[in-house]
Design a protein around this motif. Structure first.
Motif, PDB file in Angstrom:
ATOM      1  N   PRO A  92       6.771  -2.825  18.360  1.00  0.00           N
ATOM      2  CA  PRO A  92       7.447  -3.464  17.227  1.00  0.00           C
ATOM      3  C   PRO A  92       7.878  -2.439  16.183  1.00  0.00           C
ATOM      4  O   PRO A  92       7.211  -1.428  15.977  1.00  0.00           O
ATOM      5  N   MET A  93       8.956  -2.719  15.511  1.00  0.00           N
ATOM      6  CA  MET A  93       9.444  -1.826  14.463  1.00  0.00           C
ATOM      7  C   MET A  93       8.707  -2.055  13.147  1.00  0.00           C
ATOM      8  O   MET A  93       8.785  -1.232  12.240  1.00  0.00           O
ATOM      9  N   PHE A  94       8.017  -3.196  13.028  1.00  0.00           N
ATOM     10  CA  PHE A  94       7.278  -3.527  11.815  1.00  0.00           C
ATOM     11  C   PHE A  94       6.122  -4.438  12.202  1.00  0.00           C
ATOM     12  O   PHE A  94       6.099  -4.989  13.303  1.00  0.00           O
ATOM     13  N   LEU A  95       5.165  -4.580  11.312  1.00  0.00           N
ATOM     14  CA  LEU A  95       3.977  -5.394  11.570  1.00  0.00           C
ATOM     15  C   LEU A  95       4.384  -6.830  11.904  1.00  0.00           C
ATOM     16  O   LEU A  95       5.222  -7.428  11.229  1.00  0.00           O
ATOM     17  N   ASN A  96       3.818  -7.368  12.946  1.00  0.00           N
ATOM     18  CA  ASN A  96       4.094  -8.727  13.427  1.00  0.00           C
ATOM     19  C   ASN A  96       5.541  -8.882  13.905  1.00  0.00           C
ATOM     20  O   ASN A  96       6.092  -9.968  13.909  1.00  0.00           O
ATOM     21  N   THR A 101      12.668  -4.213  20.994  1.00  0.00           N
ATOM     22  CA  THR A 101      13.765  -4.418  20.052  1.00  0.00           C
ATOM     23  C   THR A 101      15.126  -4.217  20.700  1.00  0.00           C
ATOM     24  O   THR A 101      16.070  -4.970  20.424  1.00  0.00           O
ATOM     25  N   ASN A 102      15.260  -3.212  21.572  1.00  0.00           N
ATOM     26  CA  ASN A 102      16.556  -2.985  22.220  1.00  0.00           C
ATOM     27  C   ASN A 102      16.980  -4.184  23.059  1.00  0.00           C
ATOM     28  O   ASN A 102      18.147  -4.597  23.034  1.00  0.00           O
ATOM     29  N   ILE A 193       4.054 -17.176  27.782  1.00  0.00           N
ATOM     30  CA  ILE A 193       4.214 -15.892  27.099  1.00  0.00           C
ATOM     31  C   ILE A 193       5.643 -15.792  26.580  1.00  0.00           C
ATOM     32  O   ILE A 193       6.601 -15.985  27.334  1.00  0.00           O
ATOM     33  N   PRO A 194       5.815 -15.493  25.297  1.00  0.00           N
ATOM     34  CA  PRO A 194       7.163 -15.325  24.756  1.00  0.00           C
ATOM     35  C   PRO A 194       7.876 -14.142  25.401  1.00  0.00           C
ATOM     36  O   PRO A 194       7.232 -13.178  25.833  1.00  0.00           O
ATOM     37  N   PHE A 195       9.192 -14.190  25.473  1.00  0.00           N
ATOM     38  CA  PHE A 195       9.940 -13.063  26.016  1.00  0.00           C
ATOM     39  C   PHE A 195       9.932 -11.902  25.026  1.00  0.00           C
ATOM     40  O   PHE A 195      10.061 -10.752  25.411  1.00  0.00           O
ATOM     41  N   PHE A 196       9.776 -12.212  23.758  1.00  0.00           N
ATOM     42  CA  PHE A 196       9.675 -11.189  22.720  1.00  0.00           C
ATOM     43  C   PHE A 196       8.402 -11.436  21.907  1.00  0.00           C
ATOM     44  O   PHE A 196       8.461 -11.881  20.760  1.00  0.00           O
ATOM     45  N   PRO A 197       7.223 -11.152  22.498  1.00  0.00           N
ATOM     46  CA  PRO A 197       5.973 -11.411  21.770  1.00  0.00           C
ATOM     47  C   PRO A 197       5.875 -10.549  20.516  1.00  0.00           C
ATOM     48  O   PRO A 197       6.391  -9.444  20.468  1.00  0.00           O
ATOM     49  N   ARG A 198       5.186 -11.093  19.530  1.00  0.00           N
ATOM     50  CA  ARG A 198       5.019 -10.368  18.250  1.00  0.00           C
ATOM     51  C   ARG A 198       3.661  -9.678  18.226  1.00  0.00           C
ATOM     52  O   ARG A 198       2.673 -10.223  18.696  1.00  0.00           O
TER      53      ARG A 198
END
Length: 199
Positions: A92-96, A101-102, A193-198
């Motif tokens: 991740p680029m930032f917390l949570n 990202t790409n 499972i999300p495709f973009f998990p946080r």
């Protein structure tokens, strides 16, 4: 509206409506229906009748206040090629924030996805076909279908010999599936499972 300063607010009359619309137009205000709705509700709640004259003034108010205002301010468009040229890495680029990202950027652009659709997409909603080099994504049919029960869209590989694979929906979906398998194990039929998990 100085001519009406001595008049109580709730003794609404067409001339007051016209005075207010002049002020809102001068300020390029975009929500005349909101204001006329509040005044109408208070007028009626105060025991006053909503007359044909007020109805006509309200209709003209809305038309006049929105005429020539133009579109809302638009945000600057993203330079997708420049953004795809940056390797944001898997974390991740930032917390949570979401991982991958790409991939989020590329699939968001190619499938025209809103933040809600990206954040609710599951790994099972995104299928890759290695033979045809396509990615199929189950998408919402409307804004009222954020869980993507609706429709499917497919993109094939858009790569050329000189292109960046981070700008290809197929290759980014394939990369994201690999990232998810590394972090969460192989895909199962009933997973959530999300495709973009946080993280």
């Amino acid at each position: 509206t100085k001519a009406y300063d001595d008049l109580p607010l709730l003794s609404l009359m067409a001339a007051k409506v016209h005075g207010v619309v002049a002020l809102l137009k001068a300020a390029s205000h975009r929500s005349p229906n909101y204001h006329i709705g509040i005044v109408k509700a208070r007028h009626i709640a105060g025991g006053q009748p909503w007359t044909d004259e007020l109805m006509l003034a309200a209709s003209r108010f809305t038309a006049s206040a929105t005429r020539g205002v133009g579109p809302l301010r638009q945000s600057e468009p993203i330079d997708f090629a420049a953004a795809a040229a940056v390797d944001f890495g898997p974390d991740p680029m930032f917390l949570n924030g979401p991982i991958g990202t790409n991939c989020l950027l590329t699939l968001g652009v190619f499938f025209l996805l809103r933040e809600l659709e990206l954040s609710t997409a599951l790994r099972t909603n995104v299928r890759i076909n290695k033979v045809s080099e396509t990615v199929t994504m189950r998408l919402s049919a409307s804004k009222r279908d954020p869980l993507a029960i609706g429709v499917e869209r497919t993109w094939g590989c858009v790569c050329t010999p000189s292109s960046n694979k981070r700008a290809c929906p197929y290759h980014m979906a394939e990369w994201q599936h690999g990232l998810l398998e590394t972090r969460f194990g192989p895909e199962t039929e009933d997973e959530s499972i999300p495709f973009f998990p946080r993280f």
